[in-house]
Design a protein around this motif. Structure first.
Motif, PDB file in Angstrom:
ATOM      1  N   LEU A  34      -0.421  30.358  30.783  1.00  0.00           N
ATOM      2  CA  LEU A  34       0.785  30.368  31.700  1.00  0.00           C
ATOM      3  C   LEU A  34       1.101  31.591  32.259  1.00  0.00           C
ATOM      4  O   LEU A  34       0.594  32.755  31.956  1.00  0.00           O
ATOM      5  N   GLN A  38       5.881  30.550  35.256  1.00  0.00           N
ATOM      6  CA  GLN A  38       5.537  28.985  34.662  1.00  0.00           C
ATOM      7  C   GLN A  38       6.340  28.845  33.316  1.00  0.00           C
ATOM      8  O   GLN A  38       7.264  27.871  33.219  1.00  0.00           O
ATOM      9  N   LEU A  42       9.320  26.181  32.608  1.00  0.00           N
ATOM     10  CA  LEU A  42       9.418  25.259  31.581  1.00  0.00           C
ATOM     11  C   LEU A  42      10.499  25.410  30.765  1.00  0.00           C
ATOM     12  O   LEU A  42      11.114  24.443  30.392  1.00  0.00           O
ATOM     13  N   ASN A  70       5.924  25.504  41.919  1.00  0.00           N
ATOM     14  CA  ASN A  70       5.750  25.704  40.530  1.00  0.00           C
ATOM     15  C   ASN A  70       5.902  24.341  39.724  1.00  0.00           C
ATOM     16  O   ASN A  70       4.940  24.113  38.733  1.00  0.00           O
ATOM     17  N   LEU A  74       2.809  22.600  37.443  1.00  0.00           N
ATOM     18  CA  LEU A  74       3.137  22.196  35.869  1.00  0.00           C
ATOM     19  C   LEU A  74       2.926  20.662  35.740  1.00  0.00           C
ATOM     20  O   LEU A  74       2.560  20.235  34.574  1.00  0.00           O
ATOM     21  N   GLU A  75       3.354  19.981  36.962  1.00  0.00           N
ATOM     22  CA  GLU A  75       2.933  18.545  36.890  1.00  0.00           C
ATOM     23  C   GLU A  75       1.481  18.244  36.603  1.00  0.00           C
ATOM     24  O   GLU A  75       1.063  17.223  35.864  1.00  0.00           O
ATOM     25  N   LYS A  77      -0.811  20.066  35.456  1.00  0.00           N
ATOM     26  CA  LYS A  77      -1.092  20.408  34.156  1.00  0.00           C
ATOM     27  C   LYS A  77      -0.883  19.491  33.046  1.00  0.00           C
ATOM     28  O   LYS A  77      -0.962  19.707  31.892  1.00  0.00           O
ATOM     29  N   LEU A  79       2.576  19.094  31.975  1.00  0.00           N
ATOM     30  CA  LEU A  79       3.335  19.942  31.154  1.00  0.00           C
ATOM     31  C   LEU A  79       4.838  19.252  31.582  1.00  0.00           C
ATOM     32  O   LEU A  79       5.547  19.456  30.822  1.00  0.00           O
ATOM     33  N   GLY A  99       4.070  19.614  27.174  1.00  0.00           N
ATOM     34  CA  GLY A  99       4.670  20.802  27.763  1.00  0.00           C
ATOM     35  C   GLY A  99       5.762  21.396  26.864  1.00  0.00           C
ATOM     36  O   GLY A  99       5.792  22.397  26.442  1.00  0.00           O
TER      37      GLY A  99
END
Length: 139
Positions: A34, A38, A42, A70, A74-75, A77, A79, A99
């Motif tokens: 990360l 990020q 999260l 961002n 993350l989506e 990935k 998470l 996540g």
């Protein structure tokens, strides 16, 4: 004419400090794949409780488009997942199991960074700095 002392410029010193602190937190966050940014997103999503994109961006003091960018990463990935709010006016976000697991893995690194900064500044200056930064963020 009196010379201005730019070494006392709040903007310049705040930017230098922010870059140094960001680099330090980034080095630790990289250990779990990360960035510090990020990680912050999260952690904020974990606490989001039905906040819309705009509300989450405001709480993070982040530009809405930066937050969307961002979150999209993350989506991808796996998470974070997004869904439309109940009234259809905005999105809500929640962590996936992956996540949640990654955040739990990253938390000890964040705690280490916090302790390192506290040790670097000393307990009293750490508390004063946090309080000063919170006040400055309301300018």
């Amino acid at each position: 004419m009196i010379e201005d002392d730019f070494s006392l410029c709040v903007l310049d010193n705040a930017r230098k400090a922010a870059r140094a602190v960001s680099r330090y937190y980034d080095r630790l966050a990289r250990q779990v794949g990360l960035t510090a940014g990020q990680f912050s997103v999260l952690a904020a999503v974990r606490r989001a409780c039905e906040e819309t994109t705009g509300e989450l961006a405001e709480r993070l003091s982040m530009d809405r488009t930066t937050l969307v960018r961002n979150v999209a990463l993350l989506e991808r990935k796996g998470l974070v997942v997004s869904s439309l709010s109940r009234n259809g006016k905005g999105k809500h976000y929640r962590l996936t199991e992956r996540g949640k697991e990654l955040l739990e893995e990253a938390l000890p690194l964040w705690r280490q960074a916090q302790e390192d900064v506290k040790r670097h500044l000393g307990e009293e200056d750490f508390s004063r700095t946090i309080n000063a930064l919170k006040r400055l963020s309301k300018l």
